[in-house]
Enzyme design. Structure first.
Site, PDB file in Angstrom:
ATOM      1  CD  GLU A   1      -3.316  -1.012   0.612  1.00 41.80           C
ATOM      2  OE1 GLU A   1      -3.827   0.089   0.798  1.00 41.80           O
ATOM      3  OE2 GLU A   1      -3.906  -1.939   0.017  1.00 41.80           O
TER       4      GLU A   1
ATOM      5  CG  HIS B   1      -2.920   2.620   4.928  1.00 43.16           C
ATOM      6  ND1 HIS B   1      -3.771   3.410   4.196  1.00 43.16           N
ATOM      7  CD2 HIS B   1      -2.706   1.511   4.180  1.00 43.16           C
ATOM      8  CE1 HIS B   1      -4.071   2.808   3.055  1.00 43.16           C
ATOM      9  NE2 HIS B   1      -3.438   1.658   3.021  1.00 43.16           N
TER      10      HIS B   1
ATOM     11  CB  CYS C   1      -4.601   9.863   3.112  1.00 37.34           C
ATOM     12  SG  CYS C   1      -4.905   8.972   4.610  1.00 37.34           S
TER      13      CYS C   1
END
Ligand code: SUG
Length: 456
Positions: free
Chosen positions: A180, A257, A376
């Site tokens: 990711e 995350h 993000c």
């Protein structure tokens, strides 16, 4: 190689422009904001303008700011690969009728969260003196698995100069190498131009991992094997890397995350006590490998509960270096709405013995409802002055570029999008027109499937 000193290096934050199909489809399992807000009506125009306002505020404050374009959505090529045939309109109509969830997935604007676009190693740390990139395979979810191909093309178009930039293949898109990107990677160093230590945080070990240390409720999206492969591709030696397992209880609480529970910058690591499975070993190994003393800023559960951390996204802040050695924390507006979080920012972070000297609050609510905070929305790329000059396209934000992009958003974006609107063929046409114009504004050439092939 040039004779530049480390003061020539700057961190450039490349924010993802929010795409015209930004919507709430509840696609991300384990991301509690996305799960909670699925079905709401979104406002793509407001989302894109909120993102641009954050970029402009940071540019105005003196930070280097870049921009990455959104992806082509709906992804008509993906629908065709799944057996939908005919004209674009027929493909969309059949998908809406027969597979509405698939249509929602191929419309997601999720490429806005560029912290998941890939992993980047600055030239300072790479053996060949180039900046290294690996697009993340994002194989954990269908809607994000659609991103890497275009991401790779966009990164290769902007970081095109081979003397300075190296691009690696996406890791095999299979659970063992689930990757990711930078959301699970933190570079710790003195100043940006000093040698860094790379902290890779993984949720699960694919081969030979202990199931007792895996999350029970939600998926672990990053594997140790994926992180190791990226480090290998970039030529990082064992002395430059630390691999630490994320706490499985954090993943089960909605920390999908590492950047939802920790953020690092320079020598500072701001983290929640539940971030790592073995906190002490992680800090010890960082200390042993770093050339400068680590400055851990630990937030205990008594100060900020896991629920507050996930709801406020305190740790999804951007931590930015200032020329006087201090740091600025860019937090989402939701941090002000939670008393315990706001108090911790004032009493523990700003008043504590650490370089954090200022807090900037930014409203990115449209993105937050899908689980994407300030951190993000950006991919950090540390670049020397020479590397910044070697960029292709008009991707470093200026007042003029900001104003053009804001006007472009106002011209093309809707201010209301319900999940059912995604079947509207007009939306697909609007999007293609907007993106075609965007590649001209950014001067990055043809990067979208519809610009490269006539049928998609
Ligand atoms: O992958 N949300 C994204 C949010 C990514 C946040 N990124 C970082 N933490 N770095 C995700 O879960 C939701 C899309 C939707 O539901 O329509 C989504 O994909």
């Amino acid at each position: 190689m040039s004779q530049m000193t480390n003061t020539d290096y700057r961190e450039v934050n490349f924010d993802g422009l929010v795409g015209p199909t930004h919507n709430y489809s509840g696609l991300a399992h384990g991301n509690v904001a996305s799960m909670r807000h699925g079905g709401l009506v979104s406002n793509p125009r407001e989302a894109a303008l909120q993102g641009l306002a954050k970029m402009k505020a940071l540019m105005d404050a003196g930070y280097a700011q870049g921009v990455l374009p959104p992806q082509q959505r709906p992804d008509l090529g993906a629908l065709r690969s799944l057996g939908f045939t005919g004209s674009n309109r027929e493909v969309l109509a059949r998908a809406a009728e027969e597979a509405p969830q698939v249509l929602r997935a191929v419309c997601s604007a999720s490429s806005m969260w560029t912290a998941n676009a890939g992993t980047v190693t600055p030239s300072r740390d790479a053996p060949d003196g180039r900046v290294h990139f690996t697009p993340a395979n994002l194989q954990s979810s269908f809607h994000r698995f659609l991103e890497p191909e275009t991401t790779g093309r966009v990164l290769a178009a902007i970081f095109r100069n081979e003397a300075h930039f190296a691009h690696h293949p996406v890791l095999p898109a299979t659970p063992a190498f689930s990757d990711e990107g930078a959301a699970n990677h933190t570079r710790l160093c003195g100043e940006h131009g000093d040698a860094g230590v790379h902290l890779f945080v993984y949720g699960r070990q694919a081969f030979g991992g202990d199931p007792a240390h895996e999350p029970k409720r939600f998926p672990a999206r990053q594997t140790l094997e994926a992180s190791q492969a990226v480090a290998r591709q970039h030529g990082l030696a064992a002395a430059q890397t630390v691999f630490a397992q994320q706490h499985p209880e954090a993943i089960d609480a909605g920390v999908f995350h590492n950047d939802v529970i920790a953020v690092g910058n320079g020598p500072v690591l701001l983290y929640h006590e539940m971030a790592f499975l073995d906190e002490q070993a992680t800090l010890d190994e960082l200390r042993a490998k770093m050339a400068t003393p680590l400055i851990p800023v630990r937030v205990p559960s008594e100060a900020v509960s896991m629920d507050d951390a996930v709801a406020s996204y305190l740790f999804n802040s951007q931590l930015l270096s200032n020329s006087d050695g201090s740091m600025t924390l860019v937090v989402p507006g939701e941090c002000q709405e939670r008393e315990a979080v706001w108090r911790t920012i004032q009493d523990h972070l700003l008043a504590g013995h650490n370089p954090i000297g200022e807090v900037i609050v930014k409203d990115v609510k449209q993105s937050m409802r899908n689980g994407g905070g300030p951190a993000c929305l950006r991919l950090r790329v540390v670049l020397s002055a020479e590397e910044r000059t070697a960029l292709t396209g008009r991707v470093l934000l200026t007042d003029a570029l900001h104003d053009e992009l804001a006007a472009w958003v106002e011209r093309h974006y809707r201010d209301r999008l319900a999940p059912d609107d995604l079947a509207d063929p007009q939306l697909a046409d609007e999007t293609l027109t907007a993106l075609d114009e965007l590649t001209r504004i950014l001067q990055i050439g043809s990067v979208y499937p519809f610009q490269l092939r006539s049928s998609s």
